[in-house]
Design a protein around this motif. Structure first.
Motif, PDB file in Angstrom:
ATOM      1  N   SER A   1       1.622 -17.832 -37.638  1.00 30.68           N
ATOM      2  CA  SER A   1       1.951 -19.113 -37.006  1.00 30.68           C
ATOM      3  C   SER A   1       1.597 -19.092 -35.530  1.00 30.68           C
ATOM      4  N   LEU A   2       1.914 -17.981 -34.836  1.00 30.88           N
ATOM      5  CA  LEU A   2       1.599 -17.854 -33.409  1.00 30.88           C
ATOM      6  C   LEU A   2       0.091 -17.885 -33.180  1.00 30.88           C
ATOM      7  N   ASP A   3      -0.668 -17.148 -34.012  1.00 32.29           N
ATOM      8  CA  ASP A   3      -2.123 -17.092 -33.851  1.00 32.29           C
ATOM      9  C   ASP A   3      -2.743 -18.473 -34.059  1.00 32.29           C
TER      10      ASP A   3
ATOM     11  N   ASN B   1       5.993 -35.172 -45.680  1.00 31.77           N
ATOM     12  CA  ASN B   1       7.291 -35.356 -46.297  1.00 31.77           C
ATOM     13  C   ASN B   1       7.663 -34.148 -47.160  1.00 31.77           C
ATOM     14  N   LEU B   2       6.707 -33.620 -47.914  1.00 32.06           N
ATOM     15  CA  LEU B   2       6.966 -32.418 -48.711  1.00 32.06           C
ATOM     16  C   LEU B   2       7.373 -31.259 -47.810  1.00 32.06           C
ATOM     17  N   GLY B   3       6.667 -31.108 -46.692  1.00 27.81           N
ATOM     18  CA  GLY B   3       7.006 -30.028 -45.767  1.00 27.81           C
ATOM     19  C   GLY B   3       8.397 -30.174 -45.207  1.00 27.81           C
TER      20      GLY B   3
ATOM     21  N   VAL C   1      -0.948 -26.752 -48.964  1.00 25.40           N
ATOM     22  CA  VAL C   1      -2.189 -26.961 -49.728  1.00 25.40           C
ATOM     23  C   VAL C   1      -2.779 -28.337 -49.419  1.00 25.40           C
ATOM     24  N   MET C   2      -1.934 -29.382 -49.407  1.00 23.21           N
ATOM     25  CA  MET C   2      -2.422 -30.733 -49.128  1.00 23.21           C
ATOM     26  C   MET C   2      -2.992 -30.839 -47.721  1.00 23.21           C
ATOM     27  N   LEU C   3      -2.307 -30.236 -46.745  1.00 20.28           N
ATOM     28  CA  LEU C   3      -2.765 -30.304 -45.358  1.00 20.28           C
ATOM     29  C   LEU C   3      -4.077 -29.564 -45.163  1.00 20.28           C
ATOM     30  N   GLU C   4      -4.251 -28.438 -45.849  1.00 20.60           N
ATOM     31  CA  GLU C   4      -5.529 -27.727 -45.767  1.00 20.60           C
ATOM     32  C   GLU C   4      -6.652 -28.561 -46.348  1.00 20.60           C
TER      33      GLU C   4
ATOM     34  N   ASN D   1      -4.542 -28.722 -39.671  1.00 19.19           N
ATOM     35  CA  ASN D   1      -3.962 -27.383 -39.541  1.00 19.19           C
ATOM     36  C   ASN D   1      -2.746 -27.326 -38.625  1.00 19.19           C
ATOM     37  N   TYR D   2      -2.487 -28.402 -37.881  1.00 20.96           N
ATOM     38  CA  TYR D   2      -1.433 -28.346 -36.868  1.00 20.96           C
ATOM     39  C   TYR D   2      -0.051 -28.060 -37.448  1.00 20.96           C
ATOM     40  N   PRO D   3       0.434 -28.848 -38.422  1.00 18.29           N
ATOM     41  CA  PRO D   3       1.801 -28.592 -38.906  1.00 18.29           C
ATOM     42  C   PRO D   3       1.930 -27.318 -39.703  1.00 18.29           C
ATOM     43  N   ILE D   4       0.800 -26.752 -40.171  1.00 23.78           N
ATOM     44  CA  ILE D   4       0.876 -25.512 -40.943  1.00 23.78           C
ATOM     45  C   ILE D   4       1.524 -24.426 -40.106  1.00 23.78           C
ATOM     46  N   SER D   5       1.261 -24.440 -38.792  1.00 26.34           N
ATOM     47  CA  SER D   5       1.881 -23.445 -37.908  1.00 26.34           C
ATOM     48  C   SER D   5       3.396 -23.529 -37.972  1.00 26.34           C
ATOM     49  N   VAL D   6       3.924 -24.759 -38.043  1.00 22.73           N
ATOM     50  CA  VAL D   6       5.369 -24.937 -38.118  1.00 22.73           C
ATOM     51  C   VAL D   6       5.906 -24.435 -39.449  1.00 22.73           C
TER      52      VAL D   6
END
Length: 622
Positions: A279-281, A215-217, A241-244, A249-254
């Motif tokens: 993000s691509l890597d 939700n924050l993202g 930070v929360m996702l890590e 790690n999936y949505p971090i790319s987005v």
């Protein structure tokens, strides 16, 4: 980017948690579920369980397995055994898990087919809990396929069911999905923030950390679209930070692609390119095709802004490669050719056998009957040959007719999605070269309060109304020699000066804009039956664009460039019933139209820009 859901269920006491996020399953849940799946798989294949627990085990194996092929395998077995025992509850579960498996494989057509089969049974049995989740899944699939209208309709079907069932997380999921759709597909961040506010309150009340992080993202993405970069960066950083910490790690790319946008707005190009490449890597590392495509698209946009057209096109082609599902037609043709060769071989073998038998018969009977048998054989052979030739002639004639009809149909379909000159070039050379046009006029339209008013309409009236307006707009484009590019939700985009490259394309576009306004006013005045009246905003800009066709089987003709972005900003800064134009367009049409100078207004990524309202055509003196 659209959203999807994942589910966690305990083997004995099931609890269903769904969360629509980013069209992929969170890796942290994947890891936990796969451990359970591995343990269950050992037990299942060892046979150390009671037969009464078989369907339960198959249901959990189909759900927990992160491998789409395994998930589909156990889903198919569950469906077969559930039908054999007439277990309606397990049949619905099987259709849900098969749909999830097909979705993970990228086979959206079969996924939708499976989910709809589940809806039919759940609706008949009045199984409201599963029905709400199935509508949620169908809405996610439609959103992923770009069918925003059907996505919204299915989300709206799910909302009252899940709310009545007190399914808080699933209810929050639908709100999050709707917010995501309004945010990134319909580009209406203010509406999206209302949905995110309600879903975020539910996640925080439940202390559901993964939902809070997403939700924050999403809130950060909405602020990024509004141009409020500080709030965007703050929320996205908190989400990352929360996702890590959660190991997801999936949505971090987005989020990294949106961090790239933020730094691009600041003019920090090294950081912008760095976030996009990171993000691509990350997406490649986890095999996330959708996120790989999004990262390629972001790199294409950055290169285009920096004036590197060749690199922009290269990354855009990679984006299309990961976006489209390409049917392997050549394989189908090979199978057809092999079958045809086999049938010809069979016919030839039959003829050879007949000839051999005739030869044997003539050798046995060398006396008086030899002439009779030879004559009979010859007559039979001629009859068979004539019959075969007649059938072959009829087949070829029928086939040629079908081929000609299909060719004409293909040409018509091609002209419906590509400009005439582009379609001709594609047919002659097999590809289309990207071209840059130095002076093109771009028009955007948007209906005011479309989303709010559409929520109260029936699906039939909504579709009929949108189709009526866009069909009339298409007629206006054809009348003035302009080119429709695409529609996006309730937005309509067209250009002038690309293929019918006359110098008066800006003037023709403004005349077309007045006719579009007239169409919407006629609906309000005439009160046409079953057509929803809307107020419309129009924005126009003129300048250079890049145009081209990407893809190999599913062609997509599109234009991109700063001119397109400014035209969209002209529309968002317009008022209902008004035609807002940029300074570039004003210089081209000022001798033919009365215009009102609005002054300089702030435009995202462009600073202050002059804007004008077109009031009316000037009276032409003899």
């Amino acid at each position: 980017m659209s959203t999807r859901f994942f589910r966690i269920r305990l083997f004995k006491n099931k609890t269903c948690l769904t969360l629509g996020i980013f069209c992929f399953l969170a890796s942290s849940i994947y890891g936990q579920n796969q451990v359970i799946a591995d343990s269950l798989e050992l037990i299942y294949h060892s046979g150390r369980f009671a037969e009464k627990d078989r369907l339960q085990m198959l249901s959990d194996l189909a759900e927990f397995h992160s491998n789409p092929e395994k998930k589909l395998q156990y889903g198919d077995e569950l469906l077969r055994r559930a039908k054999a025992t007439d277990s309606t509850k397990r049949i619905i579960e099987a259709y849900q898990e098969r749909g999830s498996a097909f979705r993970l494989k990228g086979d959206h057509s079969h996924a939708l087919e499976s989910f709809l089969a589940g809806v039919k049974i759940a609706d008949k049995e009045e199984n409201k809990g599963d029905l709400g989740i199935l509508y949620l899944n169908i809405g996610i699939l439609y959103a992923r396929r770009g069918d925003d209208q059907n996505a919204i309709l299915n989300y709206q079907n799910a909302i009252p069911i899940l709310k009545a069932e007190n399914d808080s997380i699933n209810f929050a999921t639908v709100l999050e999905n709707l917010g995501d759709l309004y945010n990134l597909k319909l580009v209406k961040p203010d509406s999206a923030l209302l949905f995110f506010k309600e879903s975020g309150e539910i996640y925080r009340a439940l202390d559901y950390k993964l939902g809070i992080a997403y939700n924050l993202g999403n809130v950060g993405l909405a602020y990024a679209l509004k141009g409020e970069n500080e709030l965007a960066e703050k929320n996205i950083n908190q989400a990352t930070v929360m996702l890590e910490e959660l190991g997801d790690n999936y949505p971090i790319s987005v989020y990294l692609t949106f961090m790239s946008d933020i730094y691009a707005d600041k003019g920090d190009w090294p950081s912008a390119f760095g976030f996009a490449q990171k993000s691509l890597d990350l997406a490649k590392q986890h095999g996330l095709k959708e996120q790989i495509g999004d990262a390629y698209l972001k790199l294409s946009e950055l290169h285009e802004k920096r004036g590197n057209a060749s690199e922009a096109l290269k990354y855009y082609q990679n984006y299309i490669k990961y976006r489209d599902s390409v049917s392997n037609i050549e394989k189908v043709r090979e199978m057809a050719n092999l079958r045809a060769d086999f049938e010809v071989d069979q016919k030839q073998t039959e003829v050879d056998l007949l000839e051999k038998e005739a030869e044997i018969q003539m050798l046995k009977d060398k006396r008086q009957k030899i002439i009779i048998y030879a004559t009979i054989f010859a007559l039979i052979f001629i009859f068979v040959l004539l019959f075969f030739l007649y059938r072959r002639y009829s087949f070829i004639k029928e086939t040629n007719t079908i081929i000609e009809e299909e060719k004409n149909r293909s040409d018509t379909l091609l002209l419906n999605i590509l400009p005439k000159e582009t379609a001709q070039e594609l047919k002659e050379t097999g590809h289309v070269e990207a071209k840059k046009f130095e002076s093109v006029t771009v028009l955007f339209t948007d209906f005011k309060d479309f989303t709010r008013s559409s929520a109260d309409l029936s699906p039939e009236r909504l579709v009929k109304s949108v189709d009526y307006y866009f069909s009339r707009f298409d007629e206006v484009m054809e009348k003035h020699g302009l080119e429709k590019i695409k529609t996006m939700g309730d937005a309509y985009m067209c250009t002038g000066g690309i293929h019918l490259n006359k110098e008066d394309h800006a003037i023709r576009m403004v005349h077309a804009a007045f006719e579009i306004v007239k169409i919407t006013e006629e609906v309000k005045i005439k009160n046409q039956d079953n057509i929803m009246p809307y107020e419309i905003r129009i924005g126009i800009n003129t300048g250079p664009v890049i145009a081209g066709v990407v893809g190999t089987q599913k062609f997509a003709y599109d234009i991109w460039g700063d001119t397109v972005n400014v035209a969209a900003r002209m529309e968002t800064n317009s008022e209902t019933g008004m035609i807002n134009i940029s300074e570039n367009t004003y210089e081209l049409i000022k001798d033919d139209f009365e215009c009102e100078y609005r002054g300089k207004m702030k435009v995202k990524n462009k600073g202050m820009m002059k804007m004008y309202y077109v009031i009316e055509p000037k009276l032409q003196t003899a």
